[in-house]
Design an enzyme around this catalytic site. Structure first.
Site, PDB file in Angstrom:
ATOM      1  N   TYR A  94      13.842 -25.056  58.641  1.00 33.90           N
ATOM      2  CA  TYR A  94      14.194 -26.007  59.699  1.00 33.90           C
ATOM      3  C   TYR A  94      14.244 -25.323  61.057  1.00 33.90           C
ATOM      4  O   TYR A  94      13.937 -25.944  62.086  1.00 33.90           O
ATOM      5  CB  TYR A  94      15.529 -26.689  59.379  1.00 33.90           C
ATOM      6  N   GLU A 136      19.650 -32.274  51.133  1.00 32.19           N
ATOM      7  CA  GLU A 136      18.825 -31.477  50.210  1.00 32.19           C
ATOM      8  C   GLU A 136      19.663 -30.497  49.410  1.00 32.19           C
ATOM      9  O   GLU A 136      19.369 -30.227  48.233  1.00 32.19           O
ATOM     10  CB  GLU A 136      17.716 -30.777  51.003  1.00 32.19           C
TER      11      GLU A 136
END
Length: 403
Positions: A94, A136
């Site tokens: 990310y 997640e």
């Protein structure tokens, strides 16, 4: 985020609607230039056909449109989260994506990307990243908590390779370490990764599990695609057909996906498939039968002709042995013998099945090509089916938003 920052992100919506794909193309080019190793993580076939760029553009637009209340996007976040965990996406990724997405916004918007707008999008991206990483992490935890579960890539062996039709072949995949597997939820998929010599990259693809849940193996049923050029779809699928044989090794991640039988299935079930879209529905059907589902099960399937109709004999046997299961099949091309057998001609059309009972409390599962899903969904809604009772699985990057 402050209300002023939310307003600035919302103000970029018209630009994203008009130039979203331009932005995401720039982003991927930029990121792969700086991090070529990430090409092993992304589907380079979908990079060629722009589907990945389009899917990301739609996701960014949806987030900007709902910046005041991103919680409404949880169904989308859940779907993306399952795809990410199936590819072993981790928090460190990310940071890389954020760096290059924010730089791309500044480079594509030019002077319109004021410092205030970039600051607002920086906060917005970090907020989204935290939501995604948290969700997640929960999926990863669920996978490890399952009996025989795991996360990351695990080596599997092809124990059996079975032709199901002229185009579709099944691969029976067993853990290379001799261990057990976590039973999947009917309808879920696994990611399979192999090295592609022509790209000099590892590539992963998602395949629906076509077997009933068990502790021993996963079965995927793969369609061979036409075309051999690198820009065509099906690089992995064709490689599996042509070069992967029994005893060969592939890498898999744990089952993922939210296109599954609902927890409460005390109602009729209608399965609607087009072509290779029948694969997750095969798992659902086997599971429903094993659970002695007490309500009617109807399967509607469409494909070009008998030669490409996978699992035809198995499905015929299932219908014969289970009175609650009914089946209607459409072939684009029919022989006289097939007409006598009750097979319908043309593309699958629920309006051409007069005995079809579209019960209000039934569950409807659709899987197939994008245009197929759109038509079946539209026809079901037109027939009075509640949208909340219709579930669909779109292979590849998610671009449909019908519900």
């Amino acid at each position: 985020m402050t209300s002023e920052q939310k307003a600035l992100v919302l103000a970029t919506v018209p630009v994203l609607r008009e130039n979203g794909v331009l932005l995401t193309k720039h982003f991927y080019n930029r990121m792969f230039t700086h991090h070529p190793e990430l090409k092993n993580l992304f589907n380079m076939g979908n990079q060629k056909n722009d589907r990945q760029q389009t899917a990301l553009a739609l996701a960014v637009l949806a987030y900007a449109e709902n910046i005041a209340n991103p919680g409404v996007l949880m169904p989308v976040i859940d779907r993306i989260g399952h795809k990410h965990t199936s590819l072993d996406i981790r928090p460190e990724h990310y940071s890389i994506v954020g760096k290059h997405l924010l730089a791309s916004i500044q480079e594509v918007l030019g002077d319109a990307a004021t410092p205030a707008i970039i600051d607002a999008w920086t906060v917005a991206y970090n907020q989204l990243a935290q939501i995604m990483m948290g969700h997640e992490a929960g999926i990863y935890a669920q996978q490890t908590e399952r009996t025989h579960g795991w996360t990351g890539w695990r080596p599997f062996l092809v124990k059996k390779k079975v032709a199901e039709s002229a185009e579709i072949t099944s691969f029976y995949l067993y853990p290379a370490d001799g261990g057990k597997v976590a039973p999947h939820l009917p309808g879920q998929f696994i990611s399979l990764r192999i090295f592609l010599p022509q790209l000099k990259l590892k590539q992963a693809r998602q395949y629906s599990i076509s077997s009933a849940p068990n502790n021993e193996y996963y079965r995927i049923s793969v369609k061979k695609e036409k075309g051999v050029e690198l820009h065509t779809d099906g690089l992995i699928s064709n490689h599996l057909h042509e070069f992967v044989n029994e005893a060969d090794q592939v890498d898999l991640t744990a089952p993922a996906g939210n296109f599954t039988l609902t927890e409460e299935m005390n109602a009729p079930v209608v399965l609607i498939s087009g072509g290779v879209g029948l694969t997750p529905l095969m798992s659902m059907l086997h599971s429903l039968i094993e659970q002695n589902h007490a309500h009617p099960i109807t399967w509607l399937h469409g494909c070009r002709n008998e030669s490409v109709h996978a699992f035809k004999d198995q499905l015929t046997a299932i219908v014969a042995d289970n009175p609650q299961v009914k089946q209607r099949v459409f072939y684009n091309q029919l022989s006289g013998q097939e007409k006598e057998a009750g097979i319908l001609e043309g593309h699958l059309d629920i309006n051409k099945v007069p005995e079809l009972d579209l019960e209000a409390d039934a569950h409807y599962f659709i899987c197939g090509p994008t245009a197929f899903i759109q038509k079946q969904y539209k026809d079901l809604v037109a027939a009075g089916v509640n949208k909340q009772r219709i579930y669909f699985e779109e292979f590849g990057p998610q671009v449909l938003a019908l519900n």
